[in-house]
Write a protein that holds these residues in place. Structure first.
Motif, short mmCIF file in Angstrom:
data_model
loop_
_atom_site.label_atom_id
_atom_site.label_comp_id
_atom_site.label_asym_id
_atom_site.label_seq_id
_atom_site.Cartn_x
_atom_site.Cartn_y
_atom_site.Cartn_z
N LEU A 110 56.43 77.39 4.34
CA LEU A 110 55.68 77.45 3.09
C LEU A 110 54.70 78.62 3.17
O LEU A 110 53.83 78.65 4.04
CB LEU A 110 54.91 76.14 2.86
N GLY A 111 54.88 79.55 2.25
CA GLY A 111 54.08 80.78 2.26
C GLY A 111 52.63 80.54 1.90
O GLY A 111 52.22 79.42 1.56
N ASN A 112 51.84 81.61 1.97
CA ASN A 112 50.41 81.47 1.71
C ASN A 112 49.83 82.79 1.24
O ASN A 112 50.52 83.83 1.26
CB ASN A 112 49.69 80.98 2.98
N LEU A 113 48.57 82.77 0.86
CA LEU A 113 47.88 84.01 0.52
C LEU A 113 47.82 84.90 1.76
O LEU A 113 47.89 84.40 2.89
CB LEU A 113 46.46 83.68 0.05
N GLY A 115 46.95 86.61 4.93
CA GLY A 115 46.01 86.23 6.00
C GLY A 115 45.82 84.74 6.17
O GLY A 115 45.18 84.32 7.13
N GLU A 116 46.34 83.93 5.27
CA GLU A 116 46.23 82.47 5.42
C GLU A 116 47.51 81.95 6.06
O GLU A 116 48.58 82.54 5.91
CB GLU A 116 46.01 81.80 4.06
N PRO A 117 47.40 80.83 6.77
CA PRO A 117 48.55 80.41 7.58
C PRO A 117 49.72 79.79 6.80
O PRO A 117 49.51 79.01 5.87
CB PRO A 117 47.94 79.36 8.51
N TYR A 118 50.90 80.16 7.20
CA TYR A 118 52.12 79.47 6.77
C TYR A 118 52.07 78.03 7.27
O TYR A 118 51.44 77.73 8.29
CB TYR A 118 53.34 80.13 7.42
N ILE A 119 52.81 77.17 6.59
CA ILE A 119 53.07 75.83 7.13
C ILE A 119 54.55 75.74 7.45
O ILE A 119 55.39 76.14 6.64
CB ILE A 119 52.68 74.73 6.12
N VAL A 120 54.85 75.22 8.64
CA VAL A 120 56.25 74.91 8.97
C VAL A 120 56.44 73.43 8.69
O VAL A 120 55.82 72.57 9.32
CB VAL A 120 56.56 75.19 10.45
N PHE A 136 53.45 71.72 10.63
CA PHE A 136 52.75 72.44 11.71
C PHE A 136 52.26 73.79 11.21
O PHE A 136 52.86 74.39 10.33
CB PHE A 136 53.73 72.74 12.87
N TYR A 137 51.18 74.26 11.83
CA TYR A 137 50.85 75.68 11.77
C TYR A 137 51.53 76.34 12.96
O TYR A 137 51.95 75.66 13.90
CB TYR A 137 49.34 75.91 11.86
N LEU A 138 51.63 77.66 12.91
CA LEU A 138 52.22 78.39 14.04
C LEU A 138 51.12 79.03 14.87
O LEU A 138 50.00 79.20 14.38
CB LEU A 138 53.19 79.44 13.51
N TRP A 198 54.31 72.98 -5.58
CA TRP A 198 53.82 72.15 -4.46
C TRP A 198 53.56 72.88 -3.15
O TRP A 198 52.86 72.37 -2.29
CB TRP A 198 54.80 71.00 -4.19
N ALA A 199 54.12 74.10 -3.00
CA ALA A 199 54.18 74.65 -1.64
C ALA A 199 52.82 75.02 -1.03
O ALA A 199 52.54 74.69 0.11
CB ALA A 199 55.11 75.85 -1.60
N THR A 200 52.01 75.74 -1.78
CA THR A 200 50.81 76.29 -1.16
C THR A 200 49.57 75.52 -1.60
O THR A 200 49.31 75.41 -2.80
CB THR A 200 50.69 77.79 -1.50
N ARG A 201 48.88 75.00 -0.62
CA ARG A 201 47.76 74.09 -0.86
C ARG A 201 48.13 73.04 -1.88
O ARG A 201 47.42 72.79 -2.84
CB ARG A 201 46.52 74.88 -1.28
N GLY A 202 49.30 72.47 -1.65
CA GLY A 202 49.77 71.38 -2.50
C GLY A 202 50.01 71.79 -3.95
O GLY A 202 50.01 70.94 -4.83
#
Ligand code: NAG
Length: 299
Positions: A110-113, A115-120, A136-138, A198-202
């Protein structure tokens, strides 16, 4: 006959003897192993089939799928995820069978802004039922370089690996009535799509289409697997398409579990990088956590 024996054999030793004679190593080019399945020109095979890219724009995402179906195996793929502002995008990389009551083993990124972390996001469906998410974060930026994401899928367990570090194990708990994916062959799929509901910050952060197209890259696919062929019951082999990578001990996936080091790595991931585990979501499962969680083996 072969499959009959194959399914009946529960003994580790016999099983590994049998499977090894039908095992397949595939480390070919993308055009030998995969078809682009949707998204028109948005999915591309480049560099003589050694590199594959998927992209997503306002109109569509894209995806590819394996030509072959597998019943057990170890699949490794190197991915470099959408970089920069990838909020709202999802890169899915998964094994799935077809039809009702399907089995599925998922990685979703799940992508993000910027510099902000992806979620696996990971999940396992058996006989059509999922609801087994772990997230998880990576421990690295997955957009800077290629990293290896692997499934080990054998009759005993499913192991999700990131750069060879186990992040999740789903054990065969058929003995306590939890179905395990061991009879439906699966293809390997990947797709890049928009999931900004739903993907980024819900779902709070939406896809910024001014940053499109979004692109994810793939290379070095490697499968050591049983190939299901012609819809028939044989676990037949196909020729290995190149000598690129014959990893020593590549047959080990058939019995692979976690050794002491693997367990230590898994605990490290779970302690520092796990952000959601359905097994400890007591609000969601007020009547008690799912059966496979109860043995405390989800660690
Ligand atoms: C995106 O970044 C926010 C803020 O750091 C974080 O809460 C969230 O878990 C990150 N990942 C996703 C996919 O939302």
């Amino acid at each position: 006959m072969a499959t009959y024996i194959y399914h009946r054999m529960s003994e580790l030793f016999l099983l590994s003897l049998f499977v090894s004679s039908f095992m397949v190593a595939s480390a070919g080019t993308f055009d030998e192993d995969f078809d682009m399945s949707w998204g028109d020109h948005r999915g591309k095979m480049l560099d003589k089939g050694k590199l594959l890219t998927l992209s997503l724009d306002r109109i569509s995402g894209s995806g590819f799928q394996s030509k072959r179906e597998y019943l057990f195996g170890r699949m490794d793929m190197q991915l470099k995820l959408v970089s920069g502002d990838s909020a709202g995008t999802v890169t899915a990389y998964y094994l799935s069978s077809e039809g009702n009551n399907h089995d599925e083993i998922d990685f979703e990124f799940l992508g993000n802004l910027s510099g902000e972390p992806y979620i696996v996001h990971t999940n396992v469906y058996t006989q059509g039922k999922g609801d087994r998410e772990q997230q998880f974060y990576l421990w690295f930026d997955p957009t800077k370089d290629f990293h290896t994401y692997s499934f080990v899928w054998n009759p005993h367990r499913i192991i999700f690996l990131v750069d060879n570090t186990p992040i999740r194990v789903f054990y065969n708990e058929e003995s306590i009535g939890v179905p395990f994916p061991n009879s439906q062959p699966m293809k390997l799929y990947s797709s890049l799509w928009n999931a900004d509901q739903w993907a980024t910050r819900g779902g709070l952060v939406k896809t910024d289409w001014s940053k499109a197209p979004f692109t994810a890259c793939y290379r070095n696919f490697n499968a050591n697997a049983c190939v299901w062929s012609r819809g028939s019951s044989s676990c037949a082999s196909t020729p290995s398409t190149s000598g690129v990578s014959s990893t020593p001990g590549s047959g080990d996936w058939q019995t692979q579990g976690l050794d002491a080091n693997g367990r230590r790595r898994l605990r490290w991931v779970q302690k520092y990088f796990m952000i959601y585990n359905y097994c400890s979501d007591f609000k969601r499962f007020p009547q008690g956590c799912p059966r496979e969680c109860r043995r405390g083996r989800f660690l």
